[in-house]
Design a protein around this motif. Sequence first.
Motif, mmCIF file in Angstrom:
data_model
loop_
_atom_site.group_PDB
_atom_site.id
_atom_site.type_symbol
_atom_site.label_atom_id
_atom_site.label_comp_id
_atom_site.label_asym_id
_atom_site.label_seq_id
_atom_site.Cartn_x
_atom_site.Cartn_y
_atom_site.Cartn_z
ATOM 1 N N GLY A 293 0.829 -1.193 0.000
ATOM 2 C CA GLY A 293 0.000 0.000 0.000
ATOM 3 C C GLY A 293 0.866 1.246 0.000
ATOM 4 O O GLY A 293 1.775 1.383 0.823
ATOM 5 N N MET A 294 0.623 2.130 -0.965
ATOM 6 C CA MET A 294 1.393 3.362 -1.059
ATOM 7 C C MET A 294 0.530 4.454 -1.663
ATOM 8 O O MET A 294 -0.284 4.205 -2.551
ATOM 9 C CB MET A 294 2.655 3.172 -1.911
ATOM 10 N N ALA A 295 0.710 5.665 -1.167
ATOM 11 C CA ALA A 295 0.030 6.829 -1.727
ATOM 12 C C ALA A 295 0.990 8.004 -1.692
ATOM 13 O O ALA A 295 1.887 8.069 -0.846
ATOM 14 C CB ALA A 295 -1.228 7.153 -0.937
ATOM 15 N N VAL A 296 0.815 8.931 -2.634
ATOM 16 C CA VAL A 296 1.480 10.223 -2.564
ATOM 17 C C VAL A 296 0.475 11.195 -1.959
ATOM 18 O O VAL A 296 -0.655 11.301 -2.427
ATOM 19 C CB VAL A 296 1.915 10.718 -3.955
ATOM 20 N N TYR A 297 0.882 11.900 -0.896
ATOM 21 C CA TYR A 297 -0.072 12.793 -0.247
ATOM 22 C C TYR A 297 -0.231 14.071 -1.052
ATOM 23 O O TYR A 297 0.730 14.782 -1.323
ATOM 24 C CB TYR A 297 0.330 13.127 1.193
ATOM 25 N N ASP A 298 -1.489 14.364 -1.417
ATOM 26 C CA ASP A 298 -1.780 15.558 -2.213
ATOM 27 C C ASP A 298 -3.082 16.205 -1.741
ATOM 28 O O ASP A 298 -3.786 16.845 -2.516
ATOM 29 C CB ASP A 298 -1.883 15.182 -3.696
ATOM 30 N N GLY A 299 -3.403 16.009 -0.442
ATOM 31 C CA GLY A 299 -4.653 16.530 0.086
ATOM 32 C C GLY A 299 -4.475 17.861 0.789
ATOM 33 O O GLY A 299 -3.362 18.366 0.967
ATOM 34 N N ALA A 300 -5.610 18.431 1.198
ATOM 35 C CA ALA A 300 -5.599 19.733 1.869
ATOM 36 C C ALA A 300 -5.511 19.609 3.384
ATOM 37 O O ALA A 300 -5.158 20.576 4.063
ATOM 38 C CB ALA A 300 -6.873 20.496 1.495
ATOM 39 N N MET A 301 -5.787 18.439 3.935
ATOM 40 C CA MET A 301 -5.872 18.308 5.385
ATOM 41 C C MET A 301 -4.517 18.408 6.070
ATOM 42 O O MET A 301 -4.388 18.941 7.176
ATOM 43 C CB MET A 301 -6.557 16.981 5.744
ATOM 44 N N GLU A 304 1.492 20.001 5.294
ATOM 45 C CA GLU A 304 2.900 19.752 5.607
ATOM 46 C C GLU A 304 3.434 18.511 4.883
ATOM 47 O O GLU A 304 4.646 18.363 4.719
ATOM 48 C CB GLU A 304 3.080 19.547 7.126
ATOM 49 N N TRP A 305 2.549 17.623 4.500
ATOM 50 C CA TRP A 305 2.957 16.357 3.879
ATOM 51 C C TRP A 305 2.892 16.394 2.360
ATOM 52 O O TRP A 305 3.136 15.370 1.713
ATOM 53 C CB TRP A 305 2.051 15.213 4.353
ATOM 54 N N LYS A 306 2.558 17.506 1.775
ATOM 55 C CA LYS A 306 2.316 17.553 0.330
ATOM 56 C C LYS A 306 3.497 16.967 -0.451
ATOM 57 O O LYS A 306 4.642 17.351 -0.264
ATOM 58 C CB LYS A 306 2.068 18.985 -0.131
ATOM 59 N N GLY A 307 3.189 15.994 -1.318
ATOM 60 C CA GLY A 307 4.205 15.355 -2.141
ATOM 61 C C GLY A 307 4.949 14.224 -1.465
ATOM 62 O O GLY A 307 5.733 13.527 -2.121
ATOM 63 N N ASP A 308 4.728 14.022 -0.161
ATOM 64 C CA ASP A 308 5.429 12.948 0.540
ATOM 65 C C ASP A 308 4.780 11.595 0.258
ATOM 66 O O ASP A 308 3.614 11.512 -0.150
ATOM 67 C CB ASP A 308 5.448 13.213 2.043
ATOM 68 N N LEU A 309 5.545 10.536 0.489
ATOM 69 C CA LEU A 309 5.058 9.176 0.276
ATOM 70 C C LEU A 309 4.541 8.604 1.590
ATOM 71 O O LEU A 309 5.161 8.777 2.643
ATOM 72 C CB LEU A 309 6.174 8.278 -0.261
#
Length: 373
Positions: A293-301, A304-309
């Motif tokens: 399971g993997m996602a790239v974080y691209d949410g508004a919540m 600080e994590w934008k673009g992180d894995l």
Amino acid sequence: MHISKQLATAVFSFILAAAGTLPASAQSVGIDADVIADGLQNPWGLDFLPDGNAIVTERPGRMRLLIDGALSDPIGGVPKVAARGQGGLLDVAVSPRFADDSLIFFSFSEPGPGGAGTAVAGAKLVREGDGSRLEDVKTIFSMNRKTGTTRHFGSRLVFASDGTLFITTGDRGEGERAQDMQDHAGAVIRINADGSVPADNPKPEGWLPELWSKGHRNVQGATLDPATGALLTVEHGAMGGDEINRPEAGKNYGWPVISYGQDYSGDKIGVGTEAPGYEQPLHYWDPSIAPSGMAVYDGAMFPEWKGDLLVGSLKFAYLARLDRNASGVIGEETKLIDGEYGRIRDVNVAPDGSVWLLTDERDGAIICLSRAD
């Protein structure tokens, strides 16, 4: 560890970077962890429907809807799966055009002559009253060589922005198959939603036309990078050598010729960690974490994590956040949860920016991580 839906929210606070490597956006972030649903048997894949509800698979062969926080009865019409070992009903992906076509796609270990192999089917999801069923089920991909082993099926499904479908497969526990370019095992497959082969697929000499990349051991996490549109994958190594890769058209990622791990016997794998003609991973773990399971974080919540894995660990039951800089270089790893809920099988970012996890347990759960007030 069983945690019921009625339990109060658990709140955790984490520092998102180590001293000396502190990015400008780093700060303490409070996280609420809510059990949305439990009682699922080895849930494997989850995706969101346009109406905000979700669809989830259970490895023994069941598929359910999560509607307003409640699990439906099993969806009818799911085909027979080879639910043995690591096999069964695996990932699920909602059509990018679901509002028009009502299609979902799912991967599974397909029984057949010689044993089983990874397959993918598409079907129309029909909802009537309190019930749901699949209609017009059509297999659009079937691994071309079935065997009796019950491990390393892959398998994640990712739609690209052009509507083509990436399918990941494992080597089926037979490493040499990952280097056979006439074999679907140990590969990333790229097809159209109707099962045909895209005209712009790579065409290296001797490769099957549906192959995108080869030399993978067992890819159990995959996602698109929103910044680049490129596919990112995470795969199991042996003892060490779990890898994050960016599979590119017509390239070979080395298994089992090169690896950063060693065999379970303690012996060396292949020729070492690198060799001409084989690609290097973006990141690897040693010892192994058994990623899935993997996602790239691209949410508004969590800006600080934008673009992180975000990567789940089966072996150590944690969710890792891997910091990436503007160039995509992977840096510091932080554990967002660590053993509280069990083996993390799938990771998804919801439309509202919360992070949804599946726990691969006999009494598995859907966990939602959201920002604490």
